[in-house]
Write a protein that holds these residues in place. Structure first.
Motif, mmCIF file in Angstrom:
data_model
loop_
_atom_site.group_PDB
_atom_site.id
_atom_site.type_symbol
_atom_site.label_atom_id
_atom_site.label_comp_id
_atom_site.label_asym_id
_atom_site.label_seq_id
_atom_site.Cartn_x
_atom_site.Cartn_y
_atom_site.Cartn_z
ATOM 1 N N ALA A 191 -0.776 -7.745 -11.419
ATOM 2 C CA ALA A 191 -1.057 -6.898 -12.434
ATOM 3 C C ALA A 191 -0.226 -5.849 -12.120
ATOM 4 O O ALA A 191 -0.030 -4.751 -12.616
ATOM 5 C CB ALA A 191 -2.590 -6.838 -11.713
ATOM 6 N N TYR A 192 0.677 -5.962 -10.623
ATOM 7 C CA TYR A 192 1.221 -4.825 -10.450
ATOM 8 C C TYR A 192 2.573 -4.882 -9.858
ATOM 9 O O TYR A 192 3.036 -4.026 -9.323
ATOM 10 C CB TYR A 192 0.376 -3.987 -8.937
ATOM 11 N N ALA A 193 3.055 -5.531 -10.937
ATOM 12 C CA ALA A 193 4.531 -5.860 -10.606
ATOM 13 C C ALA A 193 5.657 -5.202 -10.193
ATOM 14 O O ALA A 193 6.033 -5.189 -10.237
ATOM 15 C CB ALA A 193 5.130 -7.977 -10.503
ATOM 16 N N TYR A 194 5.200 -4.592 -11.562
ATOM 17 C CA TYR A 194 5.347 -3.317 -12.544
ATOM 18 C C TYR A 194 6.436 -1.994 -11.588
ATOM 19 O O TYR A 194 6.928 -1.597 -11.557
ATOM 20 C CB TYR A 194 5.075 -3.215 -13.426
ATOM 21 N N LEU A 195 5.006 -1.942 -10.557
ATOM 22 C CA LEU A 195 5.048 -1.003 -9.694
ATOM 23 C C LEU A 195 6.680 -1.698 -8.689
ATOM 24 O O LEU A 195 6.952 -0.509 -8.534
ATOM 25 C CB LEU A 195 4.145 -0.385 -8.650
ATOM 26 N N GLY A 196 7.350 -2.737 -8.855
ATOM 27 C CA GLY A 196 8.057 -3.255 -7.811
ATOM 28 C C GLY A 196 8.356 -2.855 -6.562
ATOM 29 O O GLY A 196 8.849 -2.655 -5.971
ATOM 30 N N LEU A 197 6.725 -3.286 -6.135
ATOM 31 C CA LEU A 197 6.751 -3.245 -4.454
ATOM 32 C C LEU A 197 7.226 -4.729 -4.186
ATOM 33 O O LEU A 197 6.407 -5.358 -4.680
ATOM 34 C CB LEU A 197 5.882 -2.255 -3.942
ATOM 35 N N THR A 198 7.928 -4.632 -2.472
ATOM 36 C CA THR A 198 7.901 -5.801 -1.030
ATOM 37 C C THR A 198 6.601 -5.731 -1.524
ATOM 38 O O THR A 198 5.840 -5.136 -0.881
ATOM 39 C CB THR A 198 9.072 -6.082 -1.094
ATOM 40 N N PRO A 199 6.702 -7.334 -0.226
ATOM 41 C CA PRO A 199 5.044 -7.289 0.680
ATOM 42 C C PRO A 199 5.533 -6.629 1.611
ATOM 43 O O PRO A 199 4.693 -5.366 2.128
ATOM 44 C CB PRO A 199 5.749 -8.952 0.577
ATOM 45 N N GLU A 200 6.494 -6.343 2.204
ATOM 46 C CA GLU A 200 6.675 -5.425 3.502
ATOM 47 C C GLU A 200 6.463 -4.535 2.929
ATOM 48 O O GLU A 200 6.737 -3.413 4.024
ATOM 49 C CB GLU A 200 8.294 -5.976 3.520
ATOM 50 N N ALA A 201 7.114 -3.686 1.397
ATOM 51 C CA ALA A 201 6.884 -2.047 1.494
ATOM 52 C C ALA A 201 5.598 -1.720 1.596
ATOM 53 O O ALA A 201 5.800 -0.638 2.276
ATOM 54 C CB ALA A 201 7.096 -2.037 -0.291
ATOM 55 N N LEU A 202 3.822 -2.346 2.393
ATOM 56 C CA LEU A 202 3.234 -1.780 2.799
ATOM 57 C C LEU A 202 3.289 -2.544 4.085
ATOM 58 O O LEU A 202 1.718 -3.874 3.861
ATOM 59 C CB LEU A 202 2.158 -1.418 2.122
ATOM 60 N N PRO A 203 4.189 -2.745 5.387
ATOM 61 C CA PRO A 203 3.381 -3.472 6.432
ATOM 62 C C PRO A 203 2.081 -4.032 7.088
ATOM 63 O O PRO A 203 2.172 -5.209 7.370
ATOM 64 C CB PRO A 203 4.705 -3.213 7.484
ATOM 65 N N VAL A 204 1.346 -2.959 7.237
ATOM 66 C CA VAL A 204 0.333 -3.204 7.738
ATOM 67 C C VAL A 204 -0.809 -3.657 6.792
ATOM 68 O O VAL A 204 -1.394 -4.998 7.071
ATOM 69 C CB VAL A 204 -0.564 -2.242 8.143
ATOM 70 N N THR A 205 -0.780 -3.339 6.025
ATOM 71 C CA THR A 205 -1.320 -3.611 4.900
ATOM 72 C C THR A 205 -1.298 -5.782 4.269
ATOM 73 O O THR A 205 -2.019 -6.363 4.510
ATOM 74 C CB THR A 205 -1.354 -3.353 3.298
ATOM 75 N N HIS A 206 0.247 -5.773 4.650
ATOM 76 C CA HIS A 206 0.745 -7.298 4.244
ATOM 77 C C HIS A 206 -0.237 -7.820 5.083
ATOM 78 O O HIS A 206 -0.569 -9.037 4.892
ATOM 79 C CB HIS A 206 2.012 -7.306 4.110
ATOM 80 N N ARG A 207 0.149 -7.705 6.787
ATOM 81 C CA ARG A 207 -0.081 -8.683 7.673
ATOM 82 C C ARG A 207 -1.903 -8.483 8.108
ATOM 83 O O ARG A 207 -1.998 -9.843 8.084
ATOM 84 C CB ARG A 207 0.768 -7.576 8.964
ATOM 85 N N ILE A 208 -2.116 -7.609 7.544
ATOM 86 C CA ILE A 208 -3.990 -7.875 8.031
ATOM 87 C C ILE A 208 -4.435 -8.412 7.009
ATOM 88 O O ILE A 208 -5.391 -9.407 7.856
ATOM 89 C CB ILE A 208 -4.131 -6.163 7.717
ATOM 90 N N ALA A 209 -4.394 -8.417 5.936
ATOM 91 C CA ALA A 209 -4.691 -9.931 4.843
ATOM 92 C C ALA A 209 -5.146 -10.785 5.000
ATOM 93 O O ALA A 209 -5.298 -11.970 4.683
ATOM 94 C CB ALA A 209 -3.998 -9.364 2.815
ATOM 95 N N GLN A 210 -3.520 -11.715 6.264
ATOM 96 C CA GLN A 210 -3.783 -12.944 6.609
ATOM 97 C C GLN A 210 -4.023 -12.901 7.970
ATOM 98 O O GLN A 210 -4.647 -14.210 8.282
ATOM 99 C CB GLN A 210 -1.927 -13.188 7.108
ATOM 100 N N ARG A 211 -5.231 -11.908 8.190
ATOM 101 C CA ARG A 211 -5.800 -11.821 9.782
ATOM 102 C C ARG A 211 -7.406 -11.382 9.268
ATOM 103 O O ARG A 211 -8.046 -12.387 9.934
ATOM 104 C CB ARG A 211 -4.646 -11.126 10.527
ATOM 105 N N ILE A 212 -7.587 -11.523 8.391
ATOM 106 C CA ILE A 212 -8.266 -10.854 7.962
ATOM 107 C C ILE A 212 -10.081 -11.801 7.529
ATOM 108 O O ILE A 212 -9.522 -12.549 6.722
ATOM 109 C CB ILE A 212 -8.938 -9.624 7.285
ATOM 110 N N LEU A 213 -11.096 -11.729 8.659
ATOM 111 C CA LEU A 213 -12.525 -12.800 7.684
ATOM 112 C C LEU A 213 -13.635 -12.027 7.391
ATOM 113 O O LEU A 213 -13.508 -11.569 8.957
ATOM 114 C CB LEU A 213 -12.272 -13.490 8.693
ATOM 115 N N SER A 214 -14.476 -11.850 6.849
ATOM 116 C CA SER A 214 -15.873 -11.433 6.762
ATOM 117 C C SER A 214 -17.053 -12.282 7.128
ATOM 118 O O SER A 214 -16.881 -13.331 6.681
ATOM 119 C CB SER A 214 -16.159 -10.790 5.181
ATOM 120 N N LEU A 215 -17.581 -12.046 7.585
ATOM 121 C CA LEU A 215 -17.997 -12.447 8.557
ATOM 122 C C LEU A 215 -20.279 -11.683 7.662
ATOM 123 O O LEU A 215 -19.639 -11.092 6.983
ATOM 124 C CB LEU A 215 -18.673 -12.436 10.217
#
Ligand code: PLP
Length: 372
Positions: A325-349
């Motif tokens: 949905a936001y591909a039009y912004l043209g951002l790579t995953p690494e453009a927001l490195p913390v957001t990108h990394r955290i999304a792979q490690r978070i877990l809601s209990l």
């Protein structure tokens, strides 16, 4: 393995605990056929404003509309070039409201410990096109609002707080909407204050703003068939207001229960290898809408937990800047490195006010076993 099932959120437990009060409130609303507007709508408007620390409330159909209507009212309809700064690590509604109002979402990265907007990223993201800052008080913890407001004042920017997950949270003792121009709330059933359907509200210290948003949510109406301006149909039902009035009486108690559960988790999880417990800033009092850990081998752990009847989840698995949905912004995953990394490690209990200490223990035991 056979264990007791523990859902992520248990709405049924809450219904059973307060059934008599809900039934009474609903019967009263039905008897007066106050389905749109009416006494419960009016009373809840006042009661929720009091809960938010004194000010003014406009009720509307959902949290997305609360954000959208507030943006329209404070910025006017945009032509797509104006920018609103927010985070990518949030539910899509935050950014949708910005686009819907005619603005371009600009994402900044998050703090790697609190997962809230990284304030140090804010000023570099401000351009001549920036119109507003839209902080998201994610998981029940508020963004560092004193620092954010300093920057906003220096650049004369509007501040709209997404408080959909933060009813009752504070930063330096002050809640959402006591800092920015307005705070937007959702009453989606799973939120800390949840209706039995959709609902939303805007809280502000500006009576004029609240009344304009309340009108905009109801066709710009002054009288039944008199319209000061064009609005939308985004009203909170009378029945939802009746239910929310019952629940509001217990919200502080429920938030306290969530903090207790979070503390149990903290104690039991501390020292578990590969697990990082949530970090709450000293100035913040969280209402733990979610209890989010970081964990190694997250996807396998999640699958195992779910197999064993533990309703863990991920909030959110794919950051907005990586969504189609936001591909039009043209951002790579690494453009927001913390957001990108955290999304792979978070877990809601699992967390909900009625959760018991033994249920927390069960979740942690399972987690310990799986993550070995
Ligand atoms: C739930 C939520 C919304 C949207 O609220 P709805 O009532 O579902 O429209 C917006 N922002 C955040 C962070 C949310 O969690």
């Amino acid at each position: 393995m056979h264990t007791q099932k523990i859902p992520l959120v248990d709405l049924h437990a809450q219904y059973l605990a307060y059934q008599t009060e809900f039934d009474e409130a609903i019967s009263r609303c039905l008897a007066s056929t106050s389905f749109i507007g009416g006494p419960d709508h009016k009373a809840f408007t006042q009661e929720f404003a009091n809960f938010c620390g004194g000010g003014y409330v406009a009720l509307c159909g959902n949290g997305t509309d609360a954000l959208y209507l507030t943006l329209l009212e404070l910025l006017g309809k945009g032509d797509g070039t104006g920018e609103v700064i927010t985070v990518s690590h949030t539910f899509i509604a935050t950014a949708e409201a910005i686009s819907l109002a005619g603005y371009r979402p600009v994402f900044v990265d998050i703090d790697s410990e609190t997962y809230e907007m990284d304030i140090s990223q804010l000023e570099p993201a401000i351009t001549s096109k920036t119109k507003a800052i839209l902080p998201v008080h994610l998981y029940g913890q508020m963004v560092p609002m004193d620092q954010l407001m300093d920057i906003a004042h220096r650049h004369h920017l509007v501040v709209i707080e997404d408080a959909a997950q933060a009813h009752g949270a504070t930063w330096q003792g002050k809640g959402p909407g006591q800092w920015g121009d307005a705070a937007c709330f959702s009453f989606y059933p799973g939120k800390n204050l949840g209706a039995w359907g959709d609902g939303g509200a805007v809280f502000t210290r500006d009576p004029n703003l609240a009344s304009r948003i309340q009108m905009r949510a109801n066709h710009g109406r002054t009288e039944k068939y008199e319209h000061a301006f064009e609005g939308v149909n985004s009203r909170l039902d009378g029945l939802q207001a009746a239910i929310l009035r019952v629940k509001l009486r217990y919200l502080s108690q429920w938030n306290q229960a969530r903090r207790q559960i979070a503390q149990w988790y903290d104690e039991l999880l501390t020292g578990l290898p590969g697990v990082q417990i949530p970090v709450i800033a000293k100035e913040a009092e969280s209402v733990f809408h979610l209890y989010v850990i970081q964990i190694d081998r997250r996807d396998q752990v999640l699958e195992e937990l779910q197999k064993n009847g533990i309703g863990a989840g991920i909030h959110y698995p794919l950051p907005l800047h990586e969504q189609p949905a936001y591909a039009y912004l043209g951002l790579t995953p690494e453009a927001l490195p913390v957001t990108h990394r955290i999304a792979q490690r978070i877990l809601s209990l699992p967390i909900y006010p009625e959760m018991t200490n033994s249920q927390v223990q069960t979740v942690v035991e399972q987690l310990a076993e799986i993550s070995q």
